[in-house]
Design a protein around this motif. Sequence first.
Motif, PDB file in Angstrom:
ATOM      1  N   ILE A  72     -26.678 -50.536 -32.810  1.00 42.69           N
ATOM      2  CA  ILE A  72     -25.735 -51.438 -32.124  1.00 42.69           C
ATOM      3  C   ILE A  72     -24.447 -50.687 -31.794  1.00 42.69           C
ATOM      4  CG2 ILE A  72     -24.268 -53.492 -32.398  1.00 42.69           C
ATOM      5  CD1 ILE A  72     -26.528 -54.699 -34.119  1.00 42.69           C
ATOM      6  N   PHE A  73     -23.965 -49.902 -32.757  1.00 44.71           N
ATOM      7  CA  PHE A  73     -22.745 -49.130 -32.541  1.00 44.71           C
ATOM      8  C   PHE A  73     -22.924 -48.175 -31.362  1.00 44.71           C
ATOM      9  CE2 PHE A  73     -19.578 -45.899 -33.015  1.00 44.71           C
ATOM     10  CZ  PHE A  73     -18.493 -46.505 -33.625  1.00 44.71           C
ATOM     11  N   GLY A  74     -24.037 -47.443 -31.367  1.00 42.48           N
ATOM     12  CA  GLY A  74     -24.288 -46.463 -30.311  1.00 42.48           C
ATOM     13  C   GLY A  74     -24.405 -47.121 -28.946  1.00 42.48           C
ATOM     14  N   VAL A  75     -25.145 -48.234 -28.899  1.00 42.10           N
ATOM     15  CA  VAL A  75     -25.328 -48.940 -27.623  1.00 42.10           C
ATOM     16  C   VAL A  75     -23.981 -49.480 -27.144  1.00 42.10           C
ATOM     17  CG1 VAL A  75     -26.364 -50.979 -26.553  1.00 42.10           C
ATOM     18  CG2 VAL A  75     -27.756 -49.500 -28.024  1.00 42.10           C
TER      19      VAL A  75
ATOM     20  N   THR B 269     -25.415 -44.537 -22.450  1.00 42.40           N
ATOM     21  CA  THR B 269     -24.534 -43.999 -21.408  1.00 42.40           C
ATOM     22  C   THR B 269     -25.365 -43.521 -20.219  1.00 42.40           C
ATOM     23  OG1 THR B 269     -23.061 -43.258 -23.174  1.00 42.40           O
ATOM     24  CG2 THR B 269     -22.620 -42.403 -20.986  1.00 42.40           C
ATOM     25  N   ALA B 270     -26.454 -42.811 -20.508  1.00 37.82           N
ATOM     26  CA  ALA B 270     -27.309 -42.291 -19.437  1.00 37.82           C
ATOM     27  C   ALA B 270     -27.869 -43.442 -18.601  1.00 37.82           C
ATOM     28  CB  ALA B 270     -28.438 -41.460 -20.036  1.00 37.82           C
ATOM     29  N   LEU B 271     -28.378 -44.493 -19.274  1.00 38.58           N
ATOM     30  CA  LEU B 271     -28.947 -45.633 -18.557  1.00 38.58           C
ATOM     31  C   LEU B 271     -27.891 -46.322 -17.698  1.00 38.58           C
ATOM     32  CD1 LEU B 271     -31.336 -47.284 -21.186  1.00 38.58           C
ATOM     33  CD2 LEU B 271     -31.948 -46.089 -19.064  1.00 38.58           C
ATOM     34  N   PHE B 272     -26.670 -46.440 -18.274  1.00 37.39           N
ATOM     35  CA  PHE B 272     -25.595 -47.092 -17.533  1.00 37.39           C
ATOM     36  C   PHE B 272     -25.281 -46.315 -16.248  1.00 37.39           C
ATOM     37  CE2 PHE B 272     -21.317 -48.151 -16.334  1.00 37.39           C
ATOM     38  CZ  PHE B 272     -21.201 -49.503 -16.627  1.00 37.39           C
ATOM     39  N   MET B 273     -25.207 -44.995 -16.376  1.00 37.61           N
ATOM     40  CA  MET B 273     -24.892 -44.152 -15.223  1.00 37.61           C
ATOM     41  C   MET B 273     -26.007 -44.237 -14.189  1.00 37.61           C
ATOM     42  SD  MET B 273     -21.972 -43.192 -15.866  1.00 37.61           S
ATOM     43  CE  MET B 273     -20.847 -43.046 -17.246  1.00 37.61           C
ATOM     44  N   LEU B 274     -27.234 -44.272 -14.664  1.00 35.71           N
ATOM     45  CA  LEU B 274     -28.385 -44.384 -13.774  1.00 35.71           C
ATOM     46  C   LEU B 274     -28.312 -45.713 -13.010  1.00 35.71           C
ATOM     47  CD1 LEU B 274     -30.997 -42.636 -13.348  1.00 35.71           C
ATOM     48  CD2 LEU B 274     -32.155 -44.281 -14.824  1.00 35.71           C
ATOM     49  N   ALA B 275     -28.009 -46.782 -13.760  1.00 35.25           N
ATOM     50  CA  ALA B 275     -27.985 -48.121 -13.167  1.00 35.25           C
ATOM     51  C   ALA B 275     -26.844 -48.271 -12.159  1.00 35.25           C
ATOM     52  CB  ALA B 275     -27.861 -49.168 -14.267  1.00 35.25           C
TER      53      ALA B 275
ATOM     54  N   GLY C  28     -13.654 -42.374 -21.110  1.00 37.59           N
ATOM     55  CA  GLY C  28     -13.492 -43.601 -21.876  1.00 37.59           C
ATOM     56  C   GLY C  28     -14.072 -43.551 -23.271  1.00 37.59           C
ATOM     57  N   VAL C  29     -14.549 -42.378 -23.699  1.00 39.65           N
ATOM     58  CA  VAL C  29     -15.240 -42.270 -24.991  1.00 39.65           C
ATOM     59  C   VAL C  29     -14.339 -42.688 -26.160  1.00 39.65           C
ATOM     60  CG1 VAL C  29     -16.231 -40.612 -26.625  1.00 39.65           C
ATOM     61  CG2 VAL C  29     -16.935 -40.570 -24.237  1.00 39.65           C
ATOM     62  N   SER C  30     -13.075 -42.232 -26.147  1.00 41.07           N
ATOM     63  CA  SER C  30     -12.186 -42.526 -27.274  1.00 41.07           C
ATOM     64  C   SER C  30     -11.968 -44.025 -27.448  1.00 41.07           C
ATOM     65  CB  SER C  30     -10.828 -41.861 -27.071  1.00 41.07           C
ATOM     66  OG  SER C  30     -10.990 -40.479 -26.970  1.00 41.07           O
ATOM     67  N   PHE C  31     -11.659 -44.702 -26.318  1.00 40.30           N
ATOM     68  CA  PHE C  31     -11.436 -46.150 -26.410  1.00 40.30           C
ATOM     69  C   PHE C  31     -12.711 -46.865 -26.840  1.00 40.30           C
ATOM     70  CE2 PHE C  31      -7.739 -45.114 -23.779  1.00 40.30           C
ATOM     71  CZ  PHE C  31      -6.768 -45.870 -24.418  1.00 40.30           C
ATOM     72  N   ALA C  32     -13.835 -46.410 -26.322  1.00 43.52           N
ATOM     73  CA  ALA C  32     -15.119 -47.030 -26.673  1.00 43.52           C
ATOM     74  C   ALA C  32     -15.346 -46.944 -28.179  1.00 43.52           C
ATOM     75  CB  ALA C  32     -16.249 -46.333 -25.930  1.00 43.52           C
TER      76      ALA C  32
ATOM     77  N   GLY D 259     -21.773 -46.685 -25.960  1.00 43.56           N
ATOM     78  CA  GLY D 259     -22.312 -46.162 -24.704  1.00 43.56           C
ATOM     79  C   GLY D 259     -21.950 -47.057 -23.526  1.00 43.56           C
ATOM     80  N   LEU D 260     -22.121 -48.372 -23.721  1.00 45.91           N
ATOM     81  CA  LEU D 260     -21.793 -49.330 -22.665  1.00 45.91           C
ATOM     82  C   LEU D 260     -20.316 -49.260 -22.300  1.00 45.91           C
ATOM     83  CD1 LEU D 260     -23.641 -52.693 -23.457  1.00 45.91           C
ATOM     84  CD2 LEU D 260     -23.750 -51.316 -21.352  1.00 45.91           C
ATOM     85  N   LEU D 261     -19.460 -49.263 -23.336  1.00 40.84           N
ATOM     86  CA  LEU D 261     -18.016 -49.214 -23.092  1.00 40.84           C
ATOM     87  C   LEU D 261     -17.624 -47.913 -22.403  1.00 40.84           C
ATOM     88  CD1 LEU D 261     -16.808 -50.778 -26.462  1.00 40.84           C
ATOM     89  CD2 LEU D 261     -16.437 -51.742 -24.186  1.00 40.84           C
ATOM     90  N   THR D 262     -18.234 -46.805 -22.836  1.00 37.13           N
ATOM     91  CA  THR D 262     -17.949 -45.522 -22.202  1.00 37.13           C
ATOM     92  C   THR D 262     -18.295 -45.588 -20.716  1.00 37.13           C
ATOM     93  OG1 THR D 262     -18.357 -44.323 -24.249  1.00 37.13           O
ATOM     94  CG2 THR D 262     -18.538 -43.050 -22.216  1.00 37.13           C
ATOM     95  N   GLY D 263     -19.462 -46.129 -20.423  1.00 34.96           N
ATOM     96  CA  GLY D 263     -19.894 -46.250 -19.033  1.00 34.96           C
ATOM     97  C   GLY D 263     -18.925 -47.101 -18.226  1.00 34.96           C
ATOM     98  N   LEU D 264     -18.588 -48.276 -18.769  1.00 30.96           N
ATOM     99  CA  LEU D 264     -17.688 -49.189 -18.071  1.00 30.96           C
ATOM    100  C   LEU D 264     -16.347 -48.515 -17.778  1.00 30.96           C
ATOM    101  CD1 LEU D 264     -18.350 -52.520 -20.016  1.00 30.96           C
ATOM    102  CD2 LEU D 264     -18.687 -52.147 -17.547  1.00 30.96           C
ATOM    103  N   LEU D 265     -15.793 -47.854 -18.803  1.00 29.06           N
ATOM    104  CA  LEU D 265     -14.478 -47.231 -18.644  1.00 29.06           C
ATOM    105  C   LEU D 265     -14.530 -46.058 -17.674  1.00 29.06           C
ATOM    106  CD1 LEU D 265     -13.316 -47.431 -22.369  1.00 29.06           C
ATOM    107  CD2 LEU D 265     -12.298 -48.647 -20.440  1.00 29.06           C
ATOM    108  N   ARG D 266     -15.576 -45.241 -17.785  1.00 34.03           N
ATOM    109  CA  ARG D 266     -15.663 -44.065 -16.912  1.00 34.03           C
ATOM    110  C   ARG D 266     -15.840 -44.486 -15.448  1.00 34.03           C
ATOM    111  NH1 ARG D 266     -19.350 -39.136 -19.429  1.00 34.03           N
ATOM    112  NH2 ARG D 266     -17.930 -38.542 -21.100  1.00 34.03           N
ATOM    113  N   VAL D 267     -16.637 -45.516 -15.232  1.00 33.15           N
ATOM    114  CA  VAL D 267     -16.961 -45.873 -13.851  1.00 33.15           C
ATOM    115  C   VAL D 267     -15.932 -46.831 -13.252  1.00 33.15           C
ATOM    116  CG1 VAL D 267     -18.698 -46.930 -12.346  1.00 33.15           C
ATOM    117  CG2 VAL D 267     -19.407 -45.455 -14.248  1.00 33.15           C
TER     118      VAL D 267
END
Lengths: 314, 450
Positions: A261-264, A218-224, A282-286, A267-275
């Motif tokens: 894999i689950f965590g990554v 999630t942190a990397l996604f937000m940074l990117a 988006g944590v719940s859906f992720a 995290g990716l889905l959370t980032g996509l949904l939040r942004v």
Amino acid sequence: MLRVSASPHIRDKVTTRSVMLYVIIALVPVIIASTFIFGWRALLLFGISAASASFFEAIARVVMKRKQTVGDLSAVVTGLLLAASLPVDCPIWILLIGNFVAIVVIKQMFGGLGDNFANPAVTARIVLSVSFTAQISTFSVLGKHIGEAATDLVSSATPLGIVKQGQTSLPSTLDLFLGRHAGCIGETSVIALLIGGVFLLATGIIDIWAPISFIGTTALFMLATGQDVLVHLLSGALILAAFFMVTDYVTTPTTIPGKIIFGVGAGLLTGLLRVYSSMPEGVSFAILLMNILTPHIERWTTPLTVGGVKHAKS
Amino acid sequence: MKMKWLGLSRAIHPADKKGTAGLAIKPLTGFSRVTIPLDMQIGPGCEAIVAKGDHVDIGDPLGKPLGAWCVPVHASVSGEVESVKKEILSDGTHTQYVTIISDGKDTVSELVKKPVVTDRESFLEAVRASGLVGLGGAAFPTHIKLNPPPDKKVDTLIVNAAECEPYITTDNRIILENADDCIAGALATAHWCGIETVVIGIEDNKKEAAAALKEAAKRAKSEGRGTVEVKVLPTSYPTGAEKVLIQLINGRIVPEGGLPADVGVIVQNVTTLWFIAKYLETGMPLVKKWITLDGGAVKTPGNFEVPIGGTIEEVIEKAGGLKAEAKKIIMGGPMMGVAVDDITRPILKHNNAILVFTEEEATLPEESACIQCGRCFRACPMKLMPAALDKAARANNADELEERHVLNCIECGSCTYVCPAKRYLVQNIRNGKALVRAARAAAREKGGQS
């Protein structure tokens, strides 16, 4: 008469109940912090939620004519986690519906603890947020803080809501860390969640792989994507989910690569949904999406037995 | 702790309960009668060559070996043969039992004499004649294990002194009381079998025994008798499982379905090798056994030397009796031992412990639903997924079991031990293994017909 049974003849002390008890203990700092931040009503919600979840569990087992399992305390954990992910303004009747959905529909109708494919608390929260959007999107917080005179709850915007609307009047980093801002009652206090998380790690109830890869991704996604990384890490359901949901035994993989894999993925889905979605969080859906993938992740990451030879593809 | 929360730790750590480690082995004598089964090993047993009324002395053979795998069985007391009967063994198979009423004289047979060993063949024959089987608990005939197929080049003899099962301390005692003979037995075996390297693996909860072995190894080296390396391993279960021990000692991995000889290793229990040294010196076959008697119901736990065939009942009585009612009696350790149905069962060659459990110790928790916590998977030394195997075994799914390599399970029981839901994992996996073997046999038969 001597008793005869197949070996082993001894068992470890750890039981399902003791595991659940450790998770409940890990949630105590969160419950205390949320009582300070949101007032007595927060404590009331946690209490009603745990009690109603246990009640639905007991009733469901009786109706289904199956062995009573309410004593394993897993329903209490689900109840506490569901309450943790709701605002202090949530009407009691909605909380009860949420627990019914979590325990009866998501957990017991699929066979009870161990057989539920999705996390009951996470799924129930999603059901509530789509069904009662208006009723549970008011977020209040005590107007003043600890040590000051008794105060009333005042409605306020959550940090992620503020981010979504493009405003910049965010709480200070210290307030985000301590949790003194509007949000779901068990999600705001990062410090309390970290205390609980470290307790679970130290006692070996959970391991580090899923939380670290979830938070890290999630942190990397937000940074990117040029977001405020710190605000995203310290707000919303991220830290609660990192220690209490992406580590759920039943609905996440058991292998270390699987956990990563689950965590990554979460995290990716959370980032996509939040942004990129219209929702602030988006944590719940992720997590729900990754829950569904879990049996497949488990298959892909099953290691080869020591000295094993791969089977020829048939 | 660190390993624990990182989720990397594989082994488990049951409370070791080795309260008897400091108690010297005490001989128990004066057994009124012994009941000796003629099958106490892996592979076929013997056929009786004595009959009711015959007189036997200690060391007289009681049976004729059936086949190359079979080792002879000897009388452990002198006296008169009371009966030769076919009876059920504790593992459910049938064998002949020879009951001897002791004359109390303990006369040693004239047949007992120092063996003449001049080469590999005569050494293996001597080992066989001694009636020796793996004394660590598996009862695999030692002369077969020491004689792998000629295409397998064995370069390392690993001496298993791990004794990783809780309660049991007989290997520990044998080492402390006979360290030089343990080294001598290992060196003699390596010498006659043409093995260059000898390594002893011992857990670090037996510091004194490890020190004694190191001292004895130093003496052997300085006297030019040979080199033995002593490797102290961290205490965990199941360090003493053959495949696990080999990995810990020299990093070699025994292939699925293979034997240690496939990776150039032979593993022998330390007491087995000590016995070889004693036998080469005296020619007295395996007629006595060294056991730990322990468990909550035992009044005075300890280590004892008992005649093979002596009943558990008489052993307990001579050792000081019980302080609580026996609810469960285990032959061997609590992780892999066998629960016996009757206190009058005899002590076998490969028994290394008798545990007498009280009501509380014998009561096992009830099973509940699998919560998929992954503890069984993390505990499995073979990296299998016990929960998935258990599920497949309960569903009689032989294909799934085969695909998940169920036959590589060593049945150490770690999965069942750690399971918070108290599921009977290894117990169902054993059924699963039988299922796969049956399915394979059926497939072979079908293939043969078409």
